[in-house]
Design an enzyme around this catalytic site. Structure first.
Site, PDB file in Angstrom:
ATOM      1  N   ASP A 243     -13.686   6.851  -1.819  1.00 36.98           N
ATOM      2  CA  ASP A 243     -12.756   6.664  -0.710  1.00 36.98           C
ATOM      3  C   ASP A 243     -12.013   7.953  -0.379  1.00 36.98           C
ATOM      4  OD1 ASP A 243     -11.373   5.111   1.146  1.00 36.98           O
ATOM      5  OD2 ASP A 243      -9.736   4.732  -0.263  1.00 36.98           O
ATOM      6  N   ASP A 244     -11.662   8.720  -1.399  1.00 38.00           N
ATOM      7  CA  ASP A 244     -10.855   9.930  -1.176  1.00 38.00           C
ATOM      8  C   ASP A 244     -11.681  11.036  -0.532  1.00 38.00           C
ATOM      9  OD1 ASP A 244      -8.448   8.893  -2.499  1.00 38.00           O
ATOM     10  OD2 ASP A 244      -9.802   8.799  -4.209  1.00 38.00           O
TER      11      ASP A 244
ATOM     12  N   ARG B  98      -5.618  11.004 -10.790  1.00 34.41           N
ATOM     13  CA  ARG B  98      -4.970  11.607  -9.617  1.00 34.41           C
ATOM     14  C   ARG B  98      -4.564  10.479  -8.673  1.00 34.41           C
ATOM     15  NH1 ARG B  98      -7.253  12.131  -4.351  1.00 34.41           N
ATOM     16  NH2 ARG B  98      -5.766  10.460  -4.338  1.00 34.41           N
TER      17      ARG B  98
ATOM     18  N   LYS C  61      -5.826  -1.548  -3.012  1.00 37.59           N
ATOM     19  CA  LYS C  61      -6.977  -1.300  -2.132  1.00 37.59           C
ATOM     20  C   LYS C  61      -7.745  -2.596  -1.912  1.00 37.59           C
ATOM     21  CE  LYS C  61      -6.824   3.298  -1.649  1.00 37.59           C
ATOM     22  NZ  LYS C  61      -6.912   4.074  -0.415  1.00 37.59           N
TER      23      LYS C  61
ATOM     24  N   ASN D 173      -0.363  11.775   0.262  1.00 34.78           N
ATOM     25  CA  ASN D 173       0.391  10.545  -0.012  1.00 34.78           C
ATOM     26  C   ASN D 173       1.057  10.609  -1.378  1.00 34.78           C
ATOM     27  OD1 ASN D 173      -0.533   9.154   2.361  1.00 34.78           O
ATOM     28  ND2 ASN D 173      -2.520   9.017   1.382  1.00 34.78           N
TER      29      ASN D 173
ATOM     30  N   GLU E  47     -11.881   5.582  -6.744  1.00 33.05           N
ATOM     31  CA  GLU E  47     -10.578   5.830  -6.126  1.00 33.05           C
ATOM     32  C   GLU E  47      -9.699   6.666  -7.048  1.00 33.05           C
ATOM     33  OE1 GLU E  47      -9.964   4.189  -2.923  1.00 33.05           O
ATOM     34  OE2 GLU E  47      -8.456   5.782  -2.916  1.00 33.05           O
ATOM     35  N   ASP E  48      -9.160   7.716  -6.511  1.00 29.11           N
ATOM     36  CA  ASP E  48      -8.142   8.510  -7.185  1.00 29.11           C
ATOM     37  C   ASP E  48      -8.573   9.060  -8.550  1.00 29.11           C
ATOM     38  OD1 ASP E  48      -6.864   7.886  -4.876  1.00 29.11           O
ATOM     39  OD2 ASP E  48      -5.061   7.069  -5.781  1.00 29.11           O
TER      40      ASP E  48
ATOM     41  N   TYR F 169       0.867  -1.179   0.000  1.00 30.28           N
ATOM     42  CA  TYR F 169       0.000   0.000   0.000  1.00 30.28           C
ATOM     43  C   TYR F 169       0.902   1.226   0.000  1.00 30.28           C
ATOM     44  CZ  TYR F 169      -4.213   2.572   1.476  1.00 30.28           C
ATOM     45  OH  TYR F 169      -5.271   3.441   1.563  1.00 30.28           O
TER      46      TYR F 169
HETATM   47  O1  LIG Z   1      -4.190   5.413  -0.939  1.00 30.30           O
HETATM   48  C1  LIG Z   1      -3.942   6.028   0.114  1.00 30.30           C
HETATM   49  O2  LIG Z   1      -2.974   5.797   0.810  1.00 30.30           O
HETATM   50  C2  LIG Z   1      -4.937   7.043   0.605  1.00 30.30           C
HETATM   51  C3  LIG Z   1      -5.694   7.585  -0.519  1.00 30.30           C
HETATM   52  O3  LIG Z   1      -6.772   7.140  -0.843  1.00 30.30           O
HETATM   53  C4  LIG Z   1      -5.049   8.599  -1.366  1.00 30.30           C
HETATM   54  O4  LIG Z   1      -4.030   9.173  -0.976  1.00 30.30           O
HETATM   55  O5  LIG Z   1      -5.563   8.804  -2.463  1.00 30.30           O
HETATM   56 MG   LIG Z   2      -7.137   7.390  -2.914  1.00 29.88          MG
END
Ligand SMILES: O=C([O-])CC(=O)C(=O)O
Ligand SMILES: [Mg+2]
Length: 638
Positions: free
Chosen positions: A352-353, A239, A257, A494, A329-330, A186
């Protein structure tokens, strides 16, 4: 009727659906060393799709060839067909590879863990060296190997190889060594893996849906070998963490994830589907890289983008039904909010973000109140970064404050200030602001820098969600320490390179007084003889348990109150011992227990809101959550 089909089936050509033939006609006893079959009888024909049924099927998929446990309804027929003819009214057949193919099958392979009996029964004699070892010893050996690698990316690749060769060992190792291995599978290592994804991967780990597949997405979904999917994590790669547009190489994120969905939340691996939507990339470096694995074009936008996403979301629902969880996600800000708003009312979706990060940060803040005193409403919050994470967290804090104080959110938002790349967000900028920033445009004179904003607003809590590293400068952190006895500083971006400040900086510049947590992990810091262990405010605390709660209750829509419920459950897991160390999150080593608590709280809220469809509601939701969790322990293959 449930049809059960696995990738083995496609190898052996045996249908997974209900067969009109009797058990004997279908030759359930393996004759050749190429395949073995398990037949699952419907243990509860009246309640098709019941939990009992799903647990049973799950057992089969998770490597159980020993299936006489559930109401006698499912039998192992290796070498012995014990079911009577009439029991085979609605059978499913599952063939499991044997011999050499069994060793090549990550879901069932046990390597040296196969017992002598199993080696005889499954045509493995001679294919393995003579030693038989326990799974524990295999974990020990793998850890020994992994620890010898110098570079995190080498460790990451070793873990991916393990996942591809022995799935249960991969998960056992990850679960038993979660604090050590999380930074490998991760953040931060997964970020580097995405940057190099094109050159380090040969085997597909998820589904790629590109503009080329427009009009055929349903067909593409059906190419995935597993049929009974419960959760999809999808990205369009625009992103990736704080690393920007990595296009198709973002696939590392849904894969990572989802491995946490299993390891931390107990969702079985076969129910998890990683997807990357490829609409191109604006990353020039990738476009010019001859080894780039994605579409070599600039990103599609507008109607072309929305149409592809619409087709995707429709196909997902059509193929997997109402209860499939889709975790976004992202995605970049400009799509993330719109997708959540658009599909939040018709699908079970979760960003999630925006939402996961909000829930984890709120939990940390609620816990931090035990150290700093007061209620949420007594604090002032300043964010650097007004995108998904920043506004998502801000909104959830405002919601929680409004529940606690009985004041409208418009009122509670006034304690929360956001700074973006242009300075403090204020009402005089309202016209030019993106819609998600508008609620935060308070009356105030314009301020250009974060330092100005800190000095003027005097926040008690400073939160970094900018995606830009080293933006909490010495001056900023020292200013926080000048008017707060215990400044709360959360550097959430991150991976580690993008963190707004390091743990060492936070503790040093505040003379050891900061309550600090970060999105990516930092090692403990010694300051003037005292060791400070920073917490990790990462959505990994929330999404696995949150998802499990939705799945186990058959919830069909996500509601903000479920995010609050998840937050409360997480905050309640912080012990006095943790507080004594200045921690506002519990250690990850307890994460499965924590996930069960989160799942139970989320499910309870879903039942309360009438959004859970799996009835009747289990009496003890925590126990139920635990009982639903995937176990990485090897099964005996009789
Ligand atoms: O993935 C991770 O560590 C946390 C997260 O969702 C991000 O930074 O987009
Ligand atoms: Mg994320």
């Amino acid at each position: 009727m449930i049809s059960l089909k696995s990738n083995f089936l496609s190898n052996t050509g045996i249908s997974g659906s209900c067969s009109p033939f009797s058990a004997k006609q279908r030759g359930l006893v393996p004759k050749a060393p190429t395949s073995l079959k398990i037949v699952a009888l419907n243990p509860n024909r009246e309640a098709n799709g019941s939990v009992l049924m799903e647990n049973t099927l799950q057992e089969i998929r998770d490597g159980a060839a020993v299936l006489n446990t559930v109401a006698g309804g499912v039998r192992d027929v290796y070498g012995e067909d014990t079911a009577t003819e009439d029991q085979f009214v609605t059978p499913w057949s599952l063939s499991v590879a044997s011999g050499y193919s069994l060793l090549r099958d990550p879901r069932y392979n046990k390597g040296l863990g196969f017992s002598d009996k199993e080696r005889d029964a499954h045509y493995l004699r001679g294919l393995l060296p003579p030693a038989v070892v326990s799974q524990e010893l295999q974990v020990k050996k793998m850890m020994h190997i992994i620890r010898q690698y110098q570079l995190p990316l080498q460790k990451y690749m070793a873990m991916m190889d393990l996942q591809e060769s022995n799935e249960k060992l991969f998960y056992k190792l990850l679960i038993d060594n979660v604090e050590e291995m999380l930074p490998i599978v991760y953040t931060p290592t997964v970020g580097e893996a995405c940057q190099k994804y094109g050159s380090i991967f040969g085997r597909p780990q998820g589904l790629y849906i590109s503009l080329k597949e427009k009009g055929r997405i349903l067909e593409v979904l059906r190419n995935w070998p597993e049929k009974d999917i419960q959760v999809i994590v999808v990205t369009d790669g625009e992103r990736i963490l704080g690393l920007g547009d990595l296009g198709c190489q973002g696939m590392g994120i849904p894969v990572g994830k989802l491995s946490l969905y299993t390891a931390l939340g107990g969702v079985r691996p076969s129910a998890c589907l990683p997807i990357t939507i490829d609409v191109g990339t604006n990353n020039e470096k990738l476009l010019n890289d001859e080894f780039y694995i994605g579409l070599r074009q600039r990103r599609a936008t507008g109607q072309e983008y929305s149409e592809l996403l619409y087709e995707f979301m429709s196909a997902v629902k059509q193929n997997y039904g109402e209860r499939i969880l889709v975790q976004f996600e992202d995605f970049a800000n400009h799509n993330a909010f719109d997708l959540l708003a658009k599909y939040g009312t018709t699908h079970l979706v979760f960003n999630d973000d925006i939402q996961g990060t909000a829930s984890v940060v709120l939990a940390g803040l609620v816990a931090a109140l035990k150290l700093v005193g007061g209620t949420l409403a007594d604090h002032r919050f300043l964010f650097l970064g007004a995108g998904e994470a920043g506004t998502g967290i801000a909104e959830l804090i405002a919601l929680e404050m409004s529940k606690q104080t009985n004041k409208p959110a418009e009122e509670t938002r006034k304690n929360i200030w956001l700074v973006d790349s242009k300075g403090l967000i204020v009402s005089s900028r309202k016209e030019s602001l993106q819609h998600f920033k508008k609620p935060w445009a308070h009356e105030h004179e314009p301020l250009k820098t974060l330092l100005d904003a800190v000095n003027d607003i005097k926040p008690t809590v400073l939160i970094g969600t900018s995606g830009v590293g080293r933006t909490f400068t010495k001056e900023v952190v020292e200013a926080m320490a000048s008017f707060n006895e215990r400044p709360i500083i959360l550097a959430l971006s991150n991976p580690t390179s993008q963190s707004e400040c390091t743990a060492e900086e936070a503790y040093t510049w505040t003379k050891g007084r900061a309550i600090f947590a970060s999105g990516s992990p930092f090692a403990p810091v010694e300051y003037e003889g005292e060791v400070h262990a920073p917490g990790q405010a990462n959505n990994a605390y929330i999404f696995p348990g949150f998802g499990l709660g939705l799945i186990m209750s058959g919830t069909i829509r996500v509601h903000d109150d479920m995010l609050l419920a998840a937050s409360q459950a997480l905050a309640a897991q912080v012990t006095q011992e943790n507080f004594d160390k200045g921690l506002i999150y519990p250690p990850f080593s307890n994460i499965r227990k924590i996930s069960a608590q989160i799942a139970a709280n989320v499910a309870a809220k879903a039942y309360e809101l009438g959004l859970a469809t799996r009835l009747p509601q289990p009496k003890d939701l925590v126990k139920y959550a635990e009982s639903c969790m995937y176990s990485p322990a090897y099964r005996n293959y009789r």
